[in-house]
Design an enzyme around this catalytic site. Structure first.
Site: not given
Ligand code: NI
Length: 250
Positions: A75, A217
């Site tokens: 993400d 991430h």
């Protein structure tokens, strides 16, 4: 081979069956599967049925059919340096993952988005800015999601079909005009908090099981390092890496 050994083997097979069934029930109960309830239910149903057969006898053929799959998801990118490093490492290893892109990070990184598509990764939508969507108005949320859809479509020619809301913050009122499948996760790597590749790898490895969706991430160097190390470790344990879409369809 004596009777005793055979008995132990049968017992082991029975226990394996019970463990698999138990795992399936736990999976079904996990709240994180909210947005994937239909697909998750299907997979759990498959596992439960399969466990029924395994409890009688787990043959060698069955063992090979027990595929171990996991979906790594990233993400908040794309990030000019770290996403590039991740893409390079994944390409080297022939591994496909899923990226949930933030609209505001796309400008200037179009080449990376193009690479994601060209190299077989799945691209999803992480809204435009990193805000909790249930706190924003419905109209603002839909606009932010749609804007990100358009930005990605301009580069890849395809609109993402999957949405991961920032912080997993979502409710039914936010279904929008866009018919996107909301994707959460089942293992949180806590990479943003740990900021240490070794600790991230350890945290994921002690939780991981087949069918998991791992949250990471691609905006931190430690996350990229951890992700590539995880790929190497899990590959050796027989895991295959699939996109979120492949996980849901299979
Ligand atoms: Ni995020």
């Amino acid at each position: 081979m004596g009777k005793g050994r055979l008995g132990v083997r049968k017992l082991a097979a029975l226990l394996t069956g019970i463990l698999i069934l138990d795992g399936a029930l736990l999976g079904a109960a996990a709240g994180v599967w909210n947005g994937l309830s239909r697909a998750g239910g299907r997979e759990n149903a498959y596992r439960a049925v399969h466990a029924g057969a395994a409890s009688k006898e787990l043959s060698e053929t069955d063992r090979h059919r027990e595929q171990k799959v996991v979906a790594l998801t990233f993400d908040d990118g794309p990030h000019a340096i770290h996403t590039k490093a991740l893409l390079d490492g994944l390409k080297e290893r022939g591994v496909k993952v899923t990226f949930f892109l933030m609209g505001q990070s796309i400008e200037g990184n179009e080449e990376l988005v193009d690479r994601m598509k060209a190299e077989g990764h799945l691209i999803g939508n992480h809204s435009y800015r990193h805000i909790p969507l249930t706190k924003a108005g419905e109209e603002a949320v839909c606009n932010a999601v749609e804007e990100t859809e358009l930005l990605i479509e301009e580069i890849t020619g395809a609109r993402p079909q999957y949405l991961r809301p920032p912080y997993g913050d979502w409710n039914e009122n936010l279904e929008c005009r866009l018919d996107l499948t909301t994707v959460f996760w089942s293992v949180d790597s806590l990479d943003w908090k740990l900021q240490d590749a070794g600790k991230i790898v350890e945290n994921v490895e002690k939780r991981i099981k087949s069918g998991d969706i791992v949250l990471m991430h691609d905006i931190f160097p430690t996350s990229v390092e951890a992700a590539l190390e995880l790929v190497d470790h899990l590959s050796m344990q027989g895991y295959e890496f699939v996109t979120v879409e492949e996980l849901l369809i299979d």
